[in-house]
Scaffold this active site. Structure first.
Site, mmCIF file in Angstrom:
data_model
loop_
_atom_site.group_PDB
_atom_site.id
_atom_site.type_symbol
_atom_site.label_atom_id
_atom_site.label_comp_id
_atom_site.label_asym_id
_atom_site.label_seq_id
_atom_site.Cartn_x
_atom_site.Cartn_y
_atom_site.Cartn_z
ATOM 1 N N LYS A 11 14.155 -40.272 78.082
ATOM 2 C CA LYS A 11 14.444 -40.123 76.872
ATOM 3 C C LYS A 11 15.511 -40.865 75.973
ATOM 4 O O LYS A 11 16.416 -41.451 77.128
ATOM 5 C CB LYS A 11 14.832 -38.531 76.394
ATOM 6 C CG LYS A 11 16.146 -38.048 77.134
ATOM 7 C CD LYS A 11 17.434 -38.165 76.223
ATOM 8 C CE LYS A 11 18.634 -37.634 76.839
ATOM 9 N NZ LYS A 11 19.888 -38.466 76.726
ATOM 10 N N ASP A 140 19.237 -30.958 79.719
ATOM 11 C CA ASP A 140 18.164 -31.795 79.204
ATOM 12 C C ASP A 140 16.680 -31.472 79.617
ATOM 13 O O ASP A 140 15.530 -31.892 79.027
ATOM 14 C CB ASP A 140 18.345 -33.342 79.325
ATOM 15 C CG ASP A 140 19.498 -33.669 78.537
ATOM 16 O OD1 ASP A 140 20.176 -33.115 77.610
ATOM 17 O OD2 ASP A 140 19.989 -34.805 79.179
HETATM 18 P P1 ATP Z 1 21.376 -37.331 81.454
HETATM 19 O O1 ATP Z 1 20.830 -38.305 80.494
HETATM 20 O O2 ATP Z 1 20.493 -35.946 81.432
HETATM 21 O O3 ATP Z 1 22.777 -36.862 81.287
HETATM 22 P P2 ATP Z 1 21.317 -39.414 83.235
HETATM 23 O O4 ATP Z 1 20.321 -40.173 83.011
HETATM 24 O O5 ATP Z 1 22.801 -39.949 82.832
HETATM 25 O O6 ATP Z 1 21.071 -38.001 82.942
HETATM 26 P P3 ATP Z 1 20.410 -39.305 85.936
HETATM 27 O O7 ATP Z 1 19.714 -40.257 86.155
HETATM 28 O O8 ATP Z 1 19.819 -37.605 85.731
HETATM 29 O O9 ATP Z 1 21.594 -39.364 84.980
HETATM 30 O O10 ATP Z 1 21.521 -39.086 87.317
HETATM 31 C C1 ATP Z 1 22.708 -38.196 87.441
HETATM 32 C C2 ATP Z 1 22.868 -38.234 88.790
HETATM 33 O O11 ATP Z 1 21.971 -37.180 89.400
HETATM 34 C C3 ATP Z 1 22.505 -39.279 89.849
HETATM 35 O O12 ATP Z 1 23.706 -40.048 90.075
HETATM 36 C C4 ATP Z 1 21.746 -38.707 91.055
HETATM 37 O O13 ATP Z 1 22.610 -38.508 92.048
HETATM 38 C C5 ATP Z 1 21.429 -37.200 90.496
HETATM 39 N N1 ATP Z 1 19.856 -37.038 90.801
HETATM 40 C C6 ATP Z 1 19.477 -35.885 91.319
HETATM 41 N N2 ATP Z 1 18.031 -36.093 91.156
HETATM 42 C C7 ATP Z 1 17.707 -37.165 90.450
HETATM 43 C C8 ATP Z 1 16.579 -37.453 90.304
HETATM 44 N N3 ATP Z 1 15.327 -37.168 90.591
HETATM 45 N N4 ATP Z 1 16.813 -38.877 89.613
HETATM 46 C C9 ATP Z 1 17.631 -39.524 89.222
HETATM 47 N N5 ATP Z 1 19.019 -38.897 89.757
HETATM 48 C C10 ATP Z 1 19.152 -37.916 90.228
#
Ligand code: ATP
Length: 307
Positions: A11, A140
């Site tokens: 997203k 989210d």
């Molecule tokens: P958001 O935008 O919802 O705040 P994000 O995109 O910033 O999320 P994610 O890619 O979800 O961040 O990753 C955050 C942390 O979550 C990572 O550092 C990782 O250790 C953990 N994590 C757990 N499951 C997953 C997954 N399926 N994919 C990615 N990261 C994951």
């Protein structure tokens, strides 16, 4: 044993404002989230069983945890508990979405597992119940279950459909590490006196964005993209401003940060401009991808999720 494949779409935030800090410390947001075609691919297998066992086979990013720290694994466990059933679940997860970037990569994997298991087990949970399980995993996740374009309020549990971002080409890029999301919220608390009633804050211009989405005016939308976190994150991550500048000089109609960063996106009218810009950003050492807006997964009108 039953199997299904599911795309887990990233997203971007077309508008992201923080409107309040609740007494429990959670912040309320108001804005518009939009799914994009940049996605992870999941294969989910389910076999009924008296015990619950969830296994994850991951490829694409060695930094992603493959045990219970992975939201996809926790989503499967929470789904089976909520549906009051046991089962053996195997999840094959091909990671493509940049991690910890503000693109909801973990949340969208969790959402895809919830959708897949609900389908494989004959829809024991309603959309609202699935959203409630999702909300327990992350703010989210309810949006990611539904996908498309949604006005998102509360802590992420109040969803209303919006017209999609008009047809366009998007470049999503990131360079370097981000800030922690709690740090970004704490910085906003500092700036806006913990969102006290008399604190002066900039306007997100959300009504104008919603009106431009309704008219399907790409120029109108691009003039009104907003992210309350962008200035505070750019203060300490110069790469964010640098990549936004790169997107704009490559012909983007607008460029904004997504979530609390560090990923940024640029909106282009043509695929040729988007792909030239993508190449230029890669030459700057950025990870960069081309994608498009993605329509909804669940064509429901509105739903509120309650814990
Ligand atoms: P958001 O935008 O919802 O705040 P994000 O995109 O910033 O999320 P994610 O890619 O979800 O961040 O990753 C955050 C942390 O979550 C990572 O550092 C990782 O250790 C953990 N994590 C757990 N499951 C997953 C997954 N399926 N994919 C990615 N990261 C994951």
């Amino acid at each position: 044993m039953k199997q299904t494949t599911e795309a887990a779409y990233a997203k971007i935030n077309l508008c992201l404002d923080v409107t309040a800090r609740r007494p429990d410390g959670y912040h309320e947001i108001d804005g518009v989230m939009q799914s994009v075609t940049l996605c992870d691919a999941l294969t989910v297998t389910f076999a009924p069983s008296s015990r619950t066992e969830v296994a994850l086979y991951a490829e694409g990013n060695p930094q992603m945890p493959a045990d219970r720290r992975n939201l996809a694994v926790r989503a499967a466990e929470r789904f089976l508990a909520a549906a009051n059933m046991g089962g053996e679940v195997h999840i094959g997860l091909q990671k493509r979405i940049p991690m910890a970037a503000g693109l909801a990569g973990g949340s969208t994997d969790a959402a895809a597992v919830l959708r897949a298991l609900n389908r494989l087990t004959g829809f024991p949970l309603t959309a609202g119940e699935l959203g409630a399980v999702g909300l327990g995993l992350g703010a989210d996740v309810p949006f990611c279950i539904a996908g498309g374009s949604r006005r998102t309020r509360g802590i992420g549990e109040l969803l209303e459909p919006c017209p999609l971002l008009p047809p366009c080409h998007l470049v999503i890029a990131r360079r370097g590490e981000g800030v922690s999301t709690p740090w970004a919220y704490a910085r906003l608390d500092e700036l806006y006196h913990s969102f006290a009633a008399d604190a002066v804050r900039p306007s997100s211009g959300l009504p104008g964005l919603l009106e431009a989405l309704g008219r399907q005016s790409l120029d109108g939308v691009c003039g009104r993209l907003y992210n309350v976190f962008e200035p505070v994150v750019e203060e300490c991550l110069p790469d964010v401003a640098l990549l936004r500048g790169g997107l704009l000089s490559g012909g983007a109609l607008a460029a904004r940060m997504s979530g609390s960063g560090p990923a940024v996106y640029g909106v282009f009218r043509t695929e040729a401009e988007a792909s030239d810009s993508c190449r230029a950003l890669r030459e700057l050492g950025a990870e960069a991808y081309i994608c498009c807006p993605q329509a909804t997964e669940i064509p429901i009108h509105s739903y509120a999720v309650h814990n």
